[in-house]
Write an enzyme that holds these catalytic residues in place. Structure first.
Site, PDB file in Angstrom:
ATOM      1  CG  HIS A   1      40.979   5.418 -38.715  1.00 57.12           C
ATOM      2  ND1 HIS A   1      39.913   5.496 -39.586  1.00 57.12           N
ATOM      3  CD2 HIS A   1      40.473   5.583 -37.470  1.00 57.12           C
ATOM      4  CE1 HIS A   1      38.819   5.711 -38.882  1.00 57.12           C
ATOM      5  NE2 HIS A   1      39.118   5.768 -37.602  1.00 57.12           N
TER       6      HIS A   1
ATOM      7  CG  ASP B   1      41.683   4.733 -29.569  1.00 54.84           C
ATOM      8  OD1 ASP B   1      40.980   5.230 -28.687  1.00 54.84           O
ATOM      9  OD2 ASP B   1      41.233   4.076 -30.521  1.00 54.84           O
TER      10      ASP B   1
END
Ligand code: CMC
Length: 425
Positions: A304, A361
C-alpha cells in the site's frame, strides 16, 4: 519549536512555513516556493505531497490507524451501518436518530431511476463491463434530472447526495440483471439499504430474495470499510475534476473510472484471479512467491502506498469472512489458498524488507464471493462503498471558492525544435 523551514539555494536563505496536522504530522508549505525561489517541487505520484487540507479521514500508515471523522474504523465496523457512516463522512459528525431517519427517507425517495434512463441498459451489450456502465449511467443521471446538478444551497446538496448514494445501488443491480438477461427488480421501499441491494440483485418476479441477517451485516461492513480512505487515486481524481467546478455527478463518475484500475479498486478482481489460479493447481504458492520476487508478477492485495504495516481494514475483513462463512454454514476453498499465500509472504524477507502487508483487497473478494456477487461486480461494490468518501471530499473541496487543480511538470522534451517542411522530412 520552529514554525518555518529554511531552504538555502543560490547563496540565499528562504523561510518556508511549517504547517501542523491536528494529529501532529508536519508539512512544508511550498505554495510560495516558485514565487520566492523560481523552483518547483518534483513529486511524481504525489507520494510526498499533501494536495489539500482535510477534516474527513485520518490514516496513519506506520501505525495502521484509520479514522472516519475521528472515529476508529474498528468502532465504525462494530457499531455502525453504511448509511450512518455515509452521513458521518459527508456531514462531519454522527447523525441523530431524527437526522438518520430523514436521510433514509431521502434515500428511499431517490431509489428509482428515470424510466428513460432504463433504455440505456438496452444499448449496452450483455458482456459490457459493469464499471463502464456504472460511470456512464451515473454521469447520465443529470440528463434526466438536471435539477440535481444544483448543489448551491444546503437543501439541494442534501438531495443530490441522497440521489447519488441511492441510485448508484439501483444502477449497479440493474446492470447485473441486464447482463444476466434477467428482468429488473425495482427497489422495495420497506427494505434497508443493503437488504434492498441484495433484493434487486437476486429476487425473481416469482421468488423474492430474503438475505440472511449475516449477509446484510457483511454487506454493510464491506461498504463501510470502503467508504473513504483520504487522498487515494480516485478521491484525488474527484477533487481534481471538481476543482474545475464540474458538477458532483460527473466528478464522482470520473472517480469510478479511476477506481477501475487494477492497482486501485480493480485489485479485488486481480486477487480473486490470482487465488483461483493457485487454488486450481496451475502453480504452487512457493512457486508463485518466487515469481513475485523475480518481479514477474505482483502479489495482488499486498502493499500500500500509505500503510507500511497491516491495513486495519484487511484485519477486520479477514475475521468477517470466517464469521460470514460460519453463519451461512458454508466453506470456500480459496480461503485456504489465501491463508497459505498470506503466511508465505509475511514470513519472506522480500515482503518484510519492503513492509508489504495484506491490504483491503486481499480478503474483500471472499466476502463478495460468499454473498454470491459475481466477479465482474467486485469493483462496482467498491465504488458503491466509496461514494460517501468521494462526495465528502468533493463537498469539502468545493466549499467557498475551489482552487483549480493544475500541477506543474519538469519538462524533459527538446528545448526548441526547428520545423522541417513535409517535402524535406
Ligand atoms: N508485490 C510485489 N512487490 C511489491 C508489491 C506487491 N504487491 N507492492 C510493492 N512491491 C515492491 C515494489 O516492487 C518495490 O520494490 P523495490 O523497492 O525493490 O523496487 C517496493 O515494494 C515498493 O513498491 P512501490 O511500487 O514503490 O510502492 P507504491 O507505494 O508505489 O505501491 C501499490 C503501492 C498499492 C501500487 C503496490 O503495493 C501494488 O501494486 N500492490 C498490488 C496491487 C494492490 O493490491 N492494490 C490495492 C491497493 S489498496 C486499495 C486501493 O487503494 O484501492
Amino acid at each position: 519549536m520552529t514554525d518555518t523551514v529554511a531552504l538555502e539555494y543560490n547563496g540565499q536563505r528562504f523561510e518556508l512555513p511549517l504547517l501542523s496536522a491536528t494529529t501532529g504530522e508536519k508539512s512544508i508549505d511550498v505554495r510560495d516556493l516558485r514565487k520566492l525561489t523560481g523552483l518547483t517541487a518534483f513529486d511524481p505520484g504525489f507520494g510526498n505531497t499533501a494536495s489539500c487540507a482535510s477534516r474527513i479521514t485520518y490514516v496513519n500508515g506506520e501505525k495502521g490507524i484509520l479514522r472516519y471523522r475521528g472515529i476508529p474504523i474498528e468502532t465504525v465496523a462494530e457499531k455502525m451501518l453504511f448509511t450512518e457512516t455515509a452521513w458521518l463522512l459527508i456531514y462531519g459528525r454522527l447523525p441523530t436518530k431524527a437526522e438518520l431517519k430523514t436521510f433514509s427517507a431521502r434515500l428511499t425517495n431517490n431509489e428509482l431511476l428515470h424510466e428513460g434512463l432504463l433504455h440505456h441498459f438496452d444499448a449496452f451489450p450483455p458482456s459490457g463491463q459493469p464499471m463502464s456502465i456504472l460511470s456512464a449511467v451515473v454521469n447520465s443521471l443529470i440528463c434526466y434530472s438536471p435539477e440535481i446538478m444544483d448543489t448551491t444551497n444546503e437543501e439541494a446538496m442534501r438531495n443530490a447526495v441522497a440521489a447519488i448514494i441511492s441510485k448508484v445501488r439501483t444502477i449497479a443491480a440493474f446492470s447485473y440483471r441486464k447482463a444476466m438477461g434477467l428482468p429488473f427488480v425495482y427497489p422495495d421501499p420497506n427494505r434497508s439499504y443493503c437488504d434492498n441491494f441484495l433484493h434487486m440483485m437476486f429476487s425473481l418476479p416469482n421468488k423474492p430474495h430474503q438475505p440472511t441477517e449475516a449477509a446484510v451485516r457483511a454487506l454493510n461492513l464491506f461498504l463501510m470499510l470502503h467508504a473513504d480512505h483520504e487522498q487515494n487515486c480516485s478521491t484525488s481524481t474527484v477533487r481534481i475534476v471538481g476543482s474545475a467546478e464540474t458538477n458532483l455527478f460527473s466528478s464522482v463518475a470520473s472517480g469510478i473510472c479511476a477506481l477501475w484500475g487494477k492497482l486501485h479498486g480493480g485489485a479485488n478482481v486481480a486477487v480473486f484471479e490470482m487465488l483461483s489460479r493457485l487454488s486450481g493447481g496451475e502453480e504452487t504458492v512457493p512457486e508463485f512467491v518466487e515469481r513475485v520476487k523475480r518481479r514477474e508478477v505482483r502479489l495482488m492485495g499486498f502493499g500500500h502506498r500509505v500503510y507500511k504495516t497491516f491495513d486495519p481494514r484487511a484485519k477486520i475483513l479477514k475475521k468477517a469472512v470466517f464469521d460470514l462463512l460460519d453463519a451461512e454454514h458454508t466453506d470456500d476453498p480459496l480461503i485456504d489458498t489465501a491463508l497459505e499465500l498470506e503466511q508465505a509472504a509475511l514470513n519472506d524477507d522480500y515482503f518484510k524488507e519492503r513492509h508489504l502487508y495484506p491490504n483491503v483487497d486481499f480478503y474483500s473478494g471472499m466476502i463478495l464471493r460468499a454473498l454470491k456477487i459475481p466477479l465482474n461486480m467486485y469493483t462496482v461494490m467498491f465504488a458503491i462503498g466509496r461514494m460517501p468518501g468521494w462526495i465528502a471530499n468533493w463537498r469539502e473541496n468545493n466549499e467557498g471558492q475551489p482552487k483549480l487543480a493544475r500541477p506543474r511538470q519538469l519538462y524533459e522534451g527538446p528545448v526548441e525544435t526547428p520545423f522541417i517542411p513535409i517535402e524535406f522530412r
